[in-house]
Design a protein around this motif. Structure first.
Motif, PDB file in Angstrom:
ATOM      1  N   PHE A 182       0.824  -1.210   0.000  1.00 48.51           N
ATOM      2  CA  PHE A 182       0.000   0.000   0.000  1.00 48.51           C
ATOM      3  C   PHE A 182       0.857   1.260   0.000  1.00 48.51           C
ATOM      4  O   PHE A 182       0.681   2.147  -0.830  1.00 48.51           O
ATOM      5  CB  PHE A 182      -0.944   0.012   1.214  1.00 48.51           C
ATOM      6  N   TYR A 183       1.779   1.351   0.932  1.00 47.54           N
ATOM      7  CA  TYR A 183       2.554   2.584   1.067  1.00 47.54           C
ATOM      8  C   TYR A 183       3.527   2.809  -0.087  1.00 47.54           C
ATOM      9  O   TYR A 183       3.822   3.957  -0.430  1.00 47.54           O
ATOM     10  CB  TYR A 183       3.260   2.631   2.420  1.00 47.54           C
ATOM     11  N   THR A 184       4.024   1.752  -0.712  1.00 47.76           N
ATOM     12  CA  THR A 184       4.912   1.944  -1.867  1.00 47.76           C
ATOM     13  C   THR A 184       4.110   2.175  -3.147  1.00 47.76           C
ATOM     14  O   THR A 184       4.485   3.023  -3.961  1.00 47.76           O
ATOM     15  CB  THR A 184       5.877   0.758  -2.057  1.00 47.76           C
ATOM     16  N   LEU A 229       1.148   5.518  -2.045  1.00 40.56           N
ATOM     17  CA  LEU A 229       1.783   6.777  -1.657  1.00 40.56           C
ATOM     18  C   LEU A 229       3.144   6.982  -2.319  1.00 40.56           C
ATOM     19  O   LEU A 229       3.727   8.056  -2.217  1.00 40.56           O
ATOM     20  CB  LEU A 229       1.924   6.861  -0.137  1.00 40.56           C
ATOM     21  N   GLY A 230       3.667   5.944  -2.955  1.00 42.73           N
ATOM     22  CA  GLY A 230       4.922   6.091  -3.689  1.00 42.73           C
ATOM     23  C   GLY A 230       6.165   6.136  -2.818  1.00 42.73           C
ATOM     24  O   GLY A 230       7.226   6.538  -3.286  1.00 42.73           O
ATOM     25  N   TRP A 231       6.054   5.717  -1.567  1.00 47.20           N
ATOM     26  CA  TRP A 231       7.217   5.757  -0.681  1.00 47.20           C
ATOM     27  C   TRP A 231       8.225   4.696  -1.096  1.00 47.20           C
ATOM     28  O   TRP A 231       7.882   3.667  -1.683  1.00 47.20           O
ATOM     29  CB  TRP A 231       6.795   5.554   0.766  1.00 47.20           C
ATOM     30  N   TYR A 232       9.486   4.956  -0.788  1.00 50.84           N
ATOM     31  CA  TYR A 232      10.574   4.045  -1.133  1.00 50.84           C
ATOM     32  C   TYR A 232      10.705   2.964  -0.073  1.00 50.84           C
ATOM     33  O   TYR A 232      10.690   3.253   1.124  1.00 50.84           O
ATOM     34  CB  TYR A 232      11.907   4.804  -1.204  1.00 50.84           C
ATOM     35  N   SER A 259      10.776   5.264   3.137  1.00 49.39           N
ATOM     36  CA  SER A 259      11.123   6.678   3.178  1.00 49.39           C
ATOM     37  C   SER A 259      10.185   7.441   2.265  1.00 49.39           C
ATOM     38  O   SER A 259       9.858   6.985   1.162  1.00 49.39           O
ATOM     39  CB  SER A 259      12.568   6.890   2.722  1.00 49.39           C
ATOM     40  N   THR A 260       9.762   8.617   2.727  1.00 47.44           N
ATOM     41  CA  THR A 260       8.926   9.481   1.909  1.00 47.44           C
ATOM     42  C   THR A 260       9.789  10.207   0.887  1.00 47.44           C
ATOM     43  O   THR A 260      11.020  10.131   0.945  1.00 47.44           O
ATOM     44  CB  THR A 260       8.204  10.520   2.792  1.00 47.44           C
ATOM     45  N   GLY A 261       9.156  10.931  -0.008  1.00 50.07           N
ATOM     46  CA  GLY A 261       9.890  11.696  -1.010  1.00 50.07           C
ATOM     47  C   GLY A 261      10.762  12.786  -0.418  1.00 50.07           C
ATOM     48  O   GLY A 261      11.729  13.207  -1.049  1.00 50.07           O
ATOM     49  N   ASP A 262      10.439  13.240   0.794  1.00 53.25           N
ATOM     50  CA  ASP A 262      11.273  14.263   1.438  1.00 53.25           C
ATOM     51  C   ASP A 262      12.140  13.672   2.547  1.00 53.25           C
ATOM     52  O   ASP A 262      12.532  14.355   3.473  1.00 53.25           O
ATOM     53  CB  ASP A 262      10.424  15.431   1.951  1.00 53.25           C
ATOM     54  N   VAL A 278       0.159  13.565   4.708  1.00 52.39           N
ATOM     55  CA  VAL A 278       0.968  13.565   3.496  1.00 52.39           C
ATOM     56  C   VAL A 278       0.502  14.729   2.630  1.00 52.39           C
ATOM     57  O   VAL A 278      -0.591  15.269   2.840  1.00 52.39           O
ATOM     58  CB  VAL A 278       0.878  12.231   2.731  1.00 52.39           C
ATOM     59  N   GLN A 279       1.324  15.099   1.675  1.00 51.10           N
ATOM     60  CA  GLN A 279       1.014  16.243   0.828  1.00 51.10           C
ATOM     61  C   GLN A 279       0.975  15.807  -0.627  1.00 51.10           C
ATOM     62  O   GLN A 279       1.866  15.084  -1.090  1.00 51.10           O
ATOM     63  CB  GLN A 279       2.089  17.300   1.038  1.00 51.10           C
ATOM     64  N   ASP A 280      -0.081  16.222  -1.325  1.00 55.40           N
ATOM     65  CA  ASP A 280      -0.210  15.934  -2.743  1.00 55.40           C
ATOM     66  C   ASP A 280      -1.051  17.043  -3.356  1.00 55.40           C
ATOM     67  O   ASP A 280      -2.154  17.308  -2.880  1.00 55.40           O
ATOM     68  CB  ASP A 280      -0.891  14.575  -2.957  1.00 55.40           C
TER      69      ASP A 280
END
Length: 168
Positions: free
Chosen positions: A26-28, A31-34, A70-73, A104-106
């Protein structure tokens, strides 16, 4: 001598889930997390990590599974699946002390909200709310991930949202 503390940076957050592999997906995927450390089992033993976890959890925790993302930031996210994991009936007891959500921010929060729903999550609000209706496009919505954890989505940064006094 410094009298005012400098602002510390945010390192990571730990989130408990009932199914670690599903949560990693789900989170990868949503939300695109690494994924920076795949699911790993940690056991209560005399190893350095085992002793450290006993310091944190006390004796008798036996074992748990953990993954690091890890998030994008570059904010870390630890996902935990504990042996005695329990799903609360209502994970939105915001009046109790403790963390009741993360955000989260989008810029396209409507699209992300839809993806979260399609992945098994749900909305806590029917529609996004605007902080400055008719003036600025800053908006937010509360959601739940598929595991009952509360997450909020902001369309813009925290600083932009509140710098103009969002409640005035």
């Amino acid at each position: 001598m410094q009298t005012t503390p400098y602002p510390r940076t945010f390192s990571h957050i730990g989130i408990s889930v009932p199914d670690l592999n599903a949560a990693v997906d789900f989170y990868t995927q949503v939300l695109g997390w690494y994924l920076i450390m795949p699911p790993t089992t940690i056991e209560e033993d005399d190893s350095p990590v085992g002793v450290m976890c006993t310091d944190v959890f006390g004796a008798g925790w036996k074992k748990f599974d953990i993954a690091h993302l890890s998030t994008g930031d570059r904010i870390g996210v630890e996902l935990f699946q504990f042996n005695n994991q329990q799903n609360p009936e209502d994970n939105f007891e915001y009046w109790k002390t403790g963390v009741f959500h993360f955000c989260v921010q989008d810029p396209n929060l409507e699209e992300l909200a839809e993806k979260i729903e399609q992945a098994g999550g749900k909305r806590r609000m029917k529609e996004p709310r605007y902080y400055y209706p008719g003036e600025k496009p800053y908006r937010m919505i509360y959601m739940e991930d598929p595991f009952g954890n509360i997450l909020e989505i902001y369309s813009h940064s925290y600083e932009l949202t509140y710098a103009s006094g969002a409640y005035q």
